[in-house]
Design an enzyme around this catalytic site. Structure first.
Site, short mmCIF file in Angstrom:
data_model
loop_
_atom_site.label_atom_id
_atom_site.label_comp_id
_atom_site.label_asym_id
_atom_site.label_seq_id
_atom_site.Cartn_x
_atom_site.Cartn_y
_atom_site.Cartn_z
N GLU A 117 6.42 -25.86 -18.21
CA GLU A 117 5.02 -25.65 -18.57
C GLU A 117 4.37 -26.96 -19.00
O GLU A 117 3.22 -27.22 -18.65
CB GLU A 117 4.92 -24.59 -19.67
CG GLU A 117 5.39 -23.20 -19.24
CD GLU A 117 4.68 -22.73 -17.98
OE1 GLU A 117 3.44 -22.84 -17.90
OE2 GLU A 117 5.37 -22.26 -17.05
N HIS A 125 -2.88 -25.94 -12.76
CA HIS A 125 -1.58 -25.69 -13.38
C HIS A 125 -0.71 -24.82 -12.47
O HIS A 125 0.48 -25.11 -12.26
CB HIS A 125 -1.80 -24.99 -14.73
CG HIS A 125 -0.55 -24.55 -15.41
ND1 HIS A 125 0.00 -25.22 -16.49
CD2 HIS A 125 0.27 -23.49 -15.19
CE1 HIS A 125 1.09 -24.60 -16.89
NE2 HIS A 125 1.27 -23.54 -16.12
N GLU A 126 -1.30 -23.77 -11.91
CA GLU A 126 -0.54 -22.89 -11.03
C GLU A 126 -0.16 -23.58 -9.73
O GLU A 126 0.93 -23.36 -9.19
CB GLU A 126 -1.33 -21.59 -10.75
CG GLU A 126 -1.62 -20.77 -11.99
CD GLU A 126 -0.38 -20.49 -12.82
OE1 GLU A 126 0.70 -20.29 -12.24
OE2 GLU A 126 -0.48 -20.49 -14.06
N HIS A 179 2.99 -25.48 -10.00
CA HIS A 179 4.19 -24.66 -9.78
C HIS A 179 4.44 -24.45 -8.28
O HIS A 179 5.59 -24.39 -7.84
CB HIS A 179 4.05 -23.31 -10.47
CG HIS A 179 4.12 -23.37 -11.97
ND1 HIS A 179 5.14 -24.02 -12.63
CD2 HIS A 179 3.32 -22.86 -12.93
CE1 HIS A 179 4.95 -23.91 -13.94
NE2 HIS A 179 3.85 -23.21 -14.15
#
Length: 645
Positions: free
Chosen positions: A253, A166-167, A170
């Site tokens: 998100e 997930h990070e 980004h």
């Protein structure tokens, strides 16, 4: 949504951020002006006095907000590590022997190799018992990934992998630069509360009377009123800041969750992490006083209750991953975990996720050819799949442990990096050794020479990943030391006038990453140039690639024409390969890296058309393609497993 469309979306979000910030500043200026007019009774005087006061107050307010935002943004020039340290983060050493920290670093290294981006700095937030994480930085070269102690202890490897994926979404989507800018702008908006609090206290301590109060004719001291007005304006800024955070963050998100599933090809990891946030008492709530400032970049909500949540509701995020999810399950988990909180390490053993490094398919040999199409490559840019992830794990597994230890060791990383740049030609190597001895002393020159022999039998496909593993050990070095290393890399690259493609890829990508690690905020204005303004540079790149990839001029020109057809259909660009080969590309990179996302997409397609003109690519050609994509800031994951010919 592919990488280039996400880049366009980030640009639109940046525009929205600026507009919202301007509206917030206008609202604050109006409130401060109303308070100033009332405090100084300006309406009783001539109109010129009123207009003058409004002009001065407006200019002062805007200047204070702008200066505070600028100072805060400049304070974050240290990149993602600066943000992590401000929240109490502690660097995780690359050579750590702690089992939990080693598991974290393994996951991060594998995800970095799978994503085609440099290995970021890794931080632990030891005082945070909640489950949370964030990625921060100006770009992939100075990124930092931080996880809380709670995430490390409570999440099993699949769940930790989901959070890290997930990070990384980004990181590769370009969200981090927007996040840092948002931190600076929010600080500017909130700065007035600090001024207002000081003026209010000064007015109260001054007795609430002006200088004329001693003679009985003075008016009330306006400082408390102005201070209260600034406090009110500041809290309007707080409200506006929360709205801006929510506006910019919530949809990103969902996208990052979906990307994490795409990366790992399983939902149980990230869904399991979200369930633990909902079922454990600590949730994702941070204790740090700076939690609101970074709330928009966290994996989960920074605070348990918020009027303007920066993240979608937890149940909605889980349901997007598992459509059959029942929110009542969180209550059941909460009751079960109240007495016996989960342990990530124990779950790893039970689930068969230990040892840390998962098995994966072997990396292809150097002579393997891979069938690939331009559309397939474009779909893979910044979109690693499970195959890429397991291939990255296999790459780490194929690199001998002594070399991995050197890459992760702060003292040994520099000789290893320099050793990888030394030429195989004995005469050139002697010249490079002499240059190293002159710049850094005989000891380092000899160490680099020894390090050059250690990976001699290493597959060419493993040399670039090995070099990239050295970067976490280099980034914390002082600026002057990095500047000297940068100059040394440049010297080694140009030790002779001609280097092959593999040497160029390795050295040029390292040079680029060193430059950005040294100056992480140097790419303020990017993605603005149109392809029509970069025709010459693009044609130069395609000509060079055709020249180095084809055995004879007719074949090279056909490959070049295929690239031009993909880049600018109908255009008649001249085939003019440079005399000095790939070294001539140095003038093209700054121009091409400044292209808009849509034009970069076309350029990458054209590059693939040239390199893969015969319908296949060798591993060396794939590494060249990855290097080009890296220099264009379009990270390309490993291509193994796409279909072997």
């Amino acid at each position: 949504m592919n990488f280039f469309e996400r880049q366009r979306q980030v640009r639109r979000l940046s525009t929205r951020l600026v507009l919202l910030f301007v509206l917030a500043v206008i609202g604050i200026v109006v409130v401060v002006n109303l308070a100033a007019v009332f405090a100084f009774n300006a309406t009783a005087g001539p109109p010129e006095q009123l207009l003058g006061l409004i002009a001065v107050v407006s200019a002062g307010t805007v200047a204070a907000i702008g200066l505070a935002a600028l100072v805060r943004t400049l304070a974050l020039r240290g990149g993602g590590g600066k943000v992590a340290r401000e929240l109490g983060g502690v660097p995780v050493p690359a050579d750590t022997t702690d089992p939990e920290l080693r598991r974290l670093r393994n996951v991060v290294e594998e995800m970095a190799l799978a994503s085609g981006v440099p290995v970021p700095e890794v931080y632990l937030l030891p005082d945070e018992a909640a489950i949370n994480a964030f990625a921060a930085g100006w770009g992939p070269s100075d990124a930092a990934v931080a996880v809380t102690r709670g995430a490390l202890q409570r999440l099993n490897r699949d769940e930790l992998q989901g959070v890290i994926a997930h990070e990384f979404a980004h990181v590769v989507n370009g969200d981090m630069r927007l996040n840092i800018r948002l931190m600076g702008l929010l600080f500017g908006i909130l700065f007035l509360t600090v001024i207002g609090r000081g003026l209010t206290q000064a007015g109260v301590l001054g007795g609430g009377r002006g200088r004329g109060s001693n003679s009985g004719g003075g008016g009330a001291n306006p400082l408390p009123l102005v201070g209260l007005a600034l406090l009110a304006a500041g809290y309007i800024g707080v409200l506006a800041g929360r709205l801006i955070q929510a506006s910019v963050s919530r949809q990103r998100e969902y996208l990052a969750d979906a990307s994490a599933v795409q990366y790992t090809r399983q939902t149980r990891g990230i869904a399991g992490a979200l369930k633990k946030i909902g079922g454990l008492a600590d949730g994702s709530e941070l204790r740090s006083p700076k939690r609101d400032e970074v709330g928009h970049m966290l994996f989960g909500e920074a605070a348990r209750a918020s009027w303007f949540a920066t993240h979608p509701p937890l149940a909605d995020r889980i349901r997007a991953l598992e459509p059959s999810f029942d929110p009542a399950e969180l209550q059941q988990l909460s009751r079960r975990w109240a007495a016996a909180p989960p342990s990530g390490r124990q779950e790893d053993v039970v689930l068969g996720l230990a040892p840390a490094t998962p098995a994966g398919p072997a990396a292809p040999a150097a002579e393997t050819r891979v069938r690939v199409s331009p559309d397939e490559v474009l779909g893979r840019v910044a979109a690693p799949t499970e195959t890429a992830y397991t291939h990255a794990a296999a790459i780490l597994d194929r690199i001998p442990d002594p070399l991995l230890d050197q890459a992760r060791d702060r003292a040994a990383a520099v000789p290893l990096l320099l050793g990888l740049l030394l030429s195989a030609d004995p005469a050139v190597r002697r010249h490079q050794h002499a240059a190293l001895a002159q710049r850094h002393g005989r000891d380092l020159a000899d160490a680099a020479l020894g390090a050059a022999d250690a990976p001699a039998g290493l597959s060419p496909a493993l040399r670039l990943p090995l070099a990239e593993l050295t970067f976490p050990a280099l980034r914390d070095r002082p600026g002057p030391e990095l500047e000297a290393l940068l100059a040394t890399v440049f010297t080694l690259i140009h030790a002779d006038g001609a280097i092959d493609v593999t040497e160029y890829c390795l050295s040029r990508l390292l040079l680029s990453e060193l430059q950005e690690a040294l100056r992480p905020d140097s790419r303020w204005r990017i993605d603005r140039r149109r392809l029509t303004d970069a025709r010459s540079a693009a044609a130069f790149l395609l000509s060079t690639l055709a020249q180095v990839g084809q055995a004879d001029r007719p074949a090279a020109e056909r490959a070049f024409r295929a690239g031009v057809a993909a880049l600018l259909p109908g255009a008649d660009l001249p085939y003019a390969p440079p005399e000095d080969g790939v070294l001539a590309l140095e003038t093209a990179w700054p121009v091409l890296d400044g292209l808009r996302p849509a034009d970069k997409e076309r350029l990458v397609a054209a590059v693939v058309a040239v390199i893969g003109h015969d319908g296949t690519m060798t591993v060396a050609e794939i590494e060249l393609l990855r290097t080009i994509c890296g220099l264009l800031h379009c990270p390309l994951p490993p291509m193994a497993g796409t279909g072997i010919g």
